[in-house]
Design a protein around this motif. Structure first.
Motif, PDB file in Angstrom:
ATOM      1  N   PHE A   1       0.831  -1.212   0.000  1.00  0.00           N
ATOM      2  CA  PHE A   1       0.000   0.000   0.000  1.00  0.00           C
ATOM      3  C   PHE A   1       0.862   1.257   0.000  1.00  0.00           C
ATOM      4  O   PHE A   1       0.594   2.210  -0.733  1.00  0.00           O
ATOM      5  CB  PHE A   1      -0.952   0.005   1.208  1.00  0.00           C
ATOM      6  CG  PHE A   1      -1.699   1.307   1.341  1.00  0.00           C
ATOM      7  CD1 PHE A   1      -2.753   1.613   0.494  1.00  0.00           C
ATOM      8  CD2 PHE A   1      -1.318   2.253   2.293  1.00  0.00           C
ATOM      9  CE1 PHE A   1      -3.417   2.840   0.589  1.00  0.00           C
ATOM     10  CE2 PHE A   1      -1.973   3.471   2.389  1.00  0.00           C
ATOM     11  CZ  PHE A   1      -3.032   3.760   1.532  1.00  0.00           C
ATOM     12  N   ARG A   2       1.911   1.271   0.830  1.00  0.00           N
ATOM     13  CA  ARG A   2       2.742   2.487   0.935  1.00  0.00           C
ATOM     14  C   ARG A   2       3.434   2.799  -0.385  1.00  0.00           C
ATOM     15  O   ARG A   2       3.550   3.962  -0.783  1.00  0.00           O
ATOM     16  CB  ARG A   2       3.789   2.325   2.039  1.00  0.00           C
ATOM     17  CG  ARG A   2       3.205   2.183   3.441  1.00  0.00           C
ATOM     18  CD  ARG A   2       2.329   3.350   3.816  1.00  0.00           C
ATOM     19  NE  ARG A   2       1.690   3.174   5.116  1.00  0.00           N
ATOM     20  CZ  ARG A   2       0.703   3.937   5.555  1.00  0.00           C
ATOM     21  NH1 ARG A   2       0.214   4.908   4.820  1.00  0.00           N
ATOM     22  NH2 ARG A   2       0.161   3.729   6.734  1.00  0.00           N
TER      23      ARG A   2
ATOM     24  N   LEU B   1      -5.495   0.452  10.330  1.00  0.00           N
ATOM     25  CA  LEU B   1      -4.453   0.568  11.362  1.00  0.00           C
ATOM     26  C   LEU B   1      -4.999   0.490  12.783  1.00  0.00           C
ATOM     27  O   LEU B   1      -4.255   0.238  13.719  1.00  0.00           O
ATOM     28  CB  LEU B   1      -3.683   1.888  11.194  1.00  0.00           C
ATOM     29  CG  LEU B   1      -2.841   2.016   9.924  1.00  0.00           C
ATOM     30  CD1 LEU B   1      -2.165   3.378   9.874  1.00  0.00           C
ATOM     31  CD2 LEU B   1      -1.794   0.925   9.841  1.00  0.00           C
TER      32      LEU B   1
ATOM     33  N   GLY C   1      -1.072   8.642   6.328  1.00  0.00           N
ATOM     34  CA  GLY C   1       0.329   8.213   6.344  1.00  0.00           C
ATOM     35  C   GLY C   1       1.122   8.743   5.162  1.00  0.00           C
ATOM     36  O   GLY C   1       2.343   8.558   5.107  1.00  0.00           O
TER      37      GLY C   1
ATOM     38  N   GLU D   1       0.775   4.077  -2.734  1.00  0.00           N
ATOM     39  CA  GLU D   1       0.346   5.405  -2.299  1.00  0.00           C
ATOM     40  C   GLU D   1       1.330   6.467  -2.813  1.00  0.00           C
ATOM     41  O   GLU D   1       0.941   7.502  -3.350  1.00  0.00           O
ATOM     42  CB  GLU D   1       0.297   5.392  -0.765  1.00  0.00           C
ATOM     43  CG  GLU D   1      -0.149   6.671  -0.107  1.00  0.00           C
ATOM     44  CD  GLU D   1      -0.142   6.552   1.422  1.00  0.00           C
ATOM     45  OE1 GLU D   1       0.747   5.883   1.994  1.00  0.00           O
ATOM     46  OE2 GLU D   1      -1.041   7.145   2.047  1.00  0.00           O
TER      47      GLU D   1
HETATM   48  C1  S3P Z   1      -3.699   5.750   6.861  1.00  0.00           C
HETATM   49  C2  S3P Z   1      -4.746   6.618   6.711  1.00  0.00           C
HETATM   50  C3  S3P Z   1      -5.876   6.355   5.803  1.00  0.00           C
HETATM   51  C4  S3P Z   1      -5.481   5.393   4.687  1.00  0.00           C
HETATM   52  C5  S3P Z   1      -4.841   4.180   5.249  1.00  0.00           C
HETATM   53  C6  S3P Z   1      -3.595   4.492   6.080  1.00  0.00           C
HETATM   54  C7  S3P Z   1      -2.605   6.088   7.805  1.00  0.00           C
HETATM   55  O1  S3P Z   1      -6.324   7.577   5.233  1.00  0.00           O
HETATM   56  O2  S3P Z   1      -4.639   6.012   3.758  1.00  0.00           O
HETATM   57  O3  S3P Z   1      -5.785   3.516   6.026  1.00  0.00           O
HETATM   58  O4  S3P Z   1      -1.509   5.506   7.709  1.00  0.00           O
HETATM   59  O5  S3P Z   1      -2.809   6.987   8.643  1.00  0.00           O
HETATM   60  P1  S3P Z   1      -7.200   8.688   6.035  1.00  0.00           P
HETATM   61  O6  S3P Z   1      -6.252   9.583   6.733  1.00  0.00           O
HETATM   62  O7  S3P Z   1      -7.937   9.397   4.954  1.00  0.00           O
HETATM   63  O8  S3P Z   1      -8.092   7.948   6.960  1.00  0.00           O
END
Ligand code: S3P
Length: 170
Positions: free
Chosen positions: A55-56, A121, A80, A59
């Protein structure tokens, strides 16, 4: 004009971004939704099926794509995003405006406890574990959030007030 909103989960990045974009007549992209559309999967499913590291990386790739492909955009990032992108300081410096939506740990605990299941998380934490988890997490992450040019304190503010404050900055 590029405007980037950063902040912890549930700090209102998506709602603020959507309303602000509407008022400015700007294009709005929510990075989480953009990733979900691109992958045809929810963020929750990506975390559980592919893992957090996948995911990272995704992203970061999607963040670059959005910023490269849009000359003018109001972008709300995931909580994140700034913490896992090694060139986030450059990204935020190169945006016309970057804004950290800051909330106290207690305000975040209150919001997040109501929608824990949607958030990979924290979904396995008990409610009583949230304050310590969020407190430590913000302590680690604030150095990245604070790379933003502006910090808006959002505790006890209505959505419209936060949006109006940002409009004054732009
Ligand atoms: C994350 C926040 C989520 C999403 C994922 C990880 C994080 O987004 O990207 O679950 O690491 O804080 P939101 O800040 O929109 O909830």
């Amino acid at each position: 004009m590029k405007v980037v909103l950063v902040g912890y989960m549930a700090s209102g990045k998506s709602s603020v971004g959507r309303l602000l974009a509407k008022q400015l007549g700007a294009k709005f992209i929510d990075l989480d939704s953009y990733i979900e559309e691109h992958q045809k999967k929810t963020i929750r499913a990506i975390f559980s099926e592919n893992g957090e590291i996948f995911f990272r990386k995704l992203e970061h790739k999607m963040l670059q794509k959005v910023l490269n492909e849009n000359e003018s955009v109001l972008l709300s990032t995931g909580g994140g995003t700034p913490c896992y992108s090694n060139n986030m300081d450059t990204i935020l410096k190169n945006s016309n405006h970057s804004i950290y939506l800051q909330l106290s740990v207690s305000a975040l605990v209150e919001r997040i406890s109501k929608e824990k299941d949607q958030r990979p998380l924290v979904k396995d934490l008990e409610d009583h574990e949230l304050p310590e988890f969020i407190g430590k997490h913000i302590f680690e992450r604030r150095q990245y959030y604070e790379l933003a040019k502006h910090i808006i304190s959002c505790d006890k503010k209505e959505l419209e007030e936060v949006v109006a404050e940002i409009e004054d900055l732009l």
